[in-house]
Design an enzyme around this catalytic site. Structure first.
Site, PDB file in Angstrom:
ATOM      1  N   ASP A  78       0.696  -1.300  -0.013  1.00  0.00           N
ATOM      2  CA  ASP A  78       0.015   0.013  -0.152  1.00  0.00           C
ATOM      3  C   ASP A  78       0.911   1.176   0.021  1.00  0.00           C
ATOM      4  O   ASP A  78       0.505   2.685  -0.320  1.00  0.00           O
ATOM      5  CB  ASP A  78      -0.923   0.021   1.058  1.00  0.00           C
ATOM      6  CG  ASP A  78      -1.700   1.116   1.267  1.00  0.00           C
ATOM      7  OD1 ASP A  78      -2.496   1.417   0.381  1.00  0.00           O
ATOM      8  OD2 ASP A  78      -1.637   1.909   2.388  1.00  0.00           O
ATOM      9  N   LEU A 115      -6.451   6.944   2.766  1.00  0.00           N
ATOM     10  CA  LEU A 115      -6.778   7.917   1.515  1.00  0.00           C
ATOM     11  C   LEU A 115      -5.600   7.959   0.711  1.00  0.00           C
ATOM     12  O   LEU A 115      -5.715   8.737  -0.336  1.00  0.00           O
ATOM     13  CB  LEU A 115      -7.132   9.204   2.309  1.00  0.00           C
ATOM     14  CG  LEU A 115      -8.292   9.378   3.111  1.00  0.00           C
ATOM     15  CD1 LEU A 115      -8.415  10.663   3.645  1.00  0.00           C
ATOM     16  CD2 LEU A 115      -9.606   9.405   2.045  1.00  0.00           C
ATOM     17  N   ARG A 116      -4.603   6.986   0.790  1.00  0.00           N
ATOM     18  CA  ARG A 116      -3.432   6.901  -0.234  1.00  0.00           C
ATOM     19  C   ARG A 116      -4.174   6.733  -1.712  1.00  0.00           C
ATOM     20  O   ARG A 116      -3.367   7.301  -2.509  1.00  0.00           O
ATOM     21  CB  ARG A 116      -2.741   5.905   0.264  1.00  0.00           C
ATOM     22  CG  ARG A 116      -1.584   6.343   1.299  1.00  0.00           C
ATOM     23  CD  ARG A 116      -0.188   5.571   1.023  1.00  0.00           C
ATOM     24  NE  ARG A 116       0.269   5.867   2.315  1.00  0.00           N
ATOM     25  CZ  ARG A 116       0.575   4.949   3.498  1.00  0.00           C
ATOM     26  NH1 ARG A 116      -0.109   3.939   3.338  1.00  0.00           N
ATOM     27  NH2 ARG A 116       1.150   5.367   4.452  1.00  0.00           N
ATOM     28  N   GLY A 117      -4.863   5.902  -1.925  1.00  0.00           N
ATOM     29  CA  GLY A 117      -5.348   5.521  -3.091  1.00  0.00           C
ATOM     30  C   GLY A 117      -5.851   6.728  -3.756  1.00  0.00           C
ATOM     31  O   GLY A 117      -5.742   7.322  -5.023  1.00  0.00           O
ATOM     32  N   VAL A 144      -3.030   9.491  -4.493  1.00  0.00           N
ATOM     33  CA  VAL A 144      -2.390   8.996  -5.654  1.00  0.00           C
ATOM     34  C   VAL A 144      -2.863   9.025  -7.159  1.00  0.00           C
ATOM     35  O   VAL A 144      -2.237   9.461  -7.952  1.00  0.00           O
ATOM     36  CB  VAL A 144      -1.485   7.326  -5.501  1.00  0.00           C
ATOM     37  CG1 VAL A 144      -0.777   6.963  -6.511  1.00  0.00           C
ATOM     38  CG2 VAL A 144      -0.699   7.348  -4.082  1.00  0.00           C
TER      39      VAL A 144
END
Length: 353
Positions: free
Chosen positions: A207, A288-290, A293
């Protein structure tokens, strides 16, 4: 100039623009060069599919950056966040920093590297006897503002992968020994490659990579013949082969430099940002990384193609790369090929398959 020529003669690199196929991997690498804050790329694929060749070919394309001369951390002469303590002190005292242009560095992490080799070491004896912080910089210092490449990252010790990902995420590396602490900037693009047969990374480590490119062996006989012929031509006369791709390489470098400058002016409409988050939510992506990015990669793609407005097509082209590795909840599950992401995207954006 002479140094780069001698390096080239010592170990010529296969030209990036000569690489046939593997568009997904090439796009992911290019977007990370345009916006290093995307967070790096994990490249998974069969043996002999050109993973290492492609990453090493990237070196030629990398644009030049301004660095403080003779500084082991590639300090940015204008940004205090990217300066070593020593350089920052000089800048605050108003001293003139001698500046030079240098290629974005690329550092190879050997598989057997120790934590000291990666993070750097503090000479305790010197620190105690002479009262100075005697720090020997490691690979993270060398990779600051550049690319750190880890081949077979899935075989690397989990603890070391944690250290790398922490530095890549925070942009800083801290070394502590016997009560002495040293901190230096370590902002780099982490590129990992591996063969899925040798095991996947744990989901929580995966992730942390911004993008995940999956590559397979080329199946079309014509393309395979072309790849074999190109490799033979390169092995036979590497410098002549590189010369024939000089123009396309230069054009791509210029394109990357311009895209890096254009990036700040690229905009993404509010409703597109909402739809990206809707896709992440429907896919049950943790954290919230998705979302972050995907927004960044879409903007980098628009900048690369000389535009200042992100389109739904841009998002479609990069969303699988940004999300597929975030869907795995169970370490034994295999990574989604992308069908699931594209299906949810098409629904959210009203695209008809």
């Amino acid at each position: 100039m002479n140094t780069s020529q001698t390096t080239e003669q010592a170990r010529p690199v296969f030209p990036f623009t000569a690489i046939v196929g593997q568009e997904e991997m090439k796009l992911a690498l290019i977007l990370n060069v345009i916006d290093p804050k995307i967070g790096g790329v994990m490249i998974m694929g069969d043996r002999g599919t050109g993973k290492s060749t492609t990453v090493r070919a990237l070196v030629d394309l990398l644009p030049e950056i301004q660095v403080v001369e003779n500084d082991p951390f590639n300090s940015d002469p204008y940004d205090p966040e990217l300066m070593s303590d020593e350089v920052r002190e000089k800048a605050q005292q108003g001293q003139t920093l001698s500046v030079t242009a240098s290629k974005i560095p690329m550092v190879d992490l050997p598989l057997g590297a120790t934590e000291d080799r990666v993070c750097g070491t503090i000479d305790i004896e010197k620190a105690l006897t002479e009262g100075v912080k005697a720090f020997e910089p490691g690979l993270l210092a060398k990779a600051n503002r550049g690319i750190l490449y880890v081949d077979e990252v899935n075989l690397l010790d989990d603890h070391l992968v944690d250290v790398l990902l922490d530095s890549a995420a925070s942009g800083w590396n801290t070394v502590e020994r016997e009560g002495i602490s040293i901190c230096h900037p370590a902002r780099f693009i982490l590129v990992g490659s591996g063969n899925p047969e040798e095991g996947e990374l744990r989901p929580q480590l995966l992730d942390r990579f911004g993008m995940h490119a999956q590559i397979g062996t080329v199946k079309e006989p014509d393309l395979r013949v072309k790849i074999v012929e190109q490799r033979a031509a390169f092995d036979e006369a590497p410098n002549e082969f590189r010369q024939s791709y000089l123009e396309s390489q230069t054009n791509l470098t210029d394109q990357l430099t311009e895209a890096r400058e254009r990036l700040a002016s690229v905009e993404i409409d509010y409703d597109l940002r909402v739809k990206i988050s809707q896709v992440c939510s429907e896919l049950d992506v943790d954290g919230l990384r998705g979302d972050i990015v995907t927004n960044r990669a879409a903007k980098a793609l628009a900048a690369f193609e000389n535009r200042t407005q992100v389109t739904p097509e841009d998002i479609f082209r990069i969303i699988t790369l940004c999300l597929r590795h975030r869907l795995r909840k169970d370490p034994l599950e295999s990574i989604d090929s992308g069908d699931k992401v594209q299906e949810v995207f098409s629904r959210a954006f009203g695209f008809q398959e």
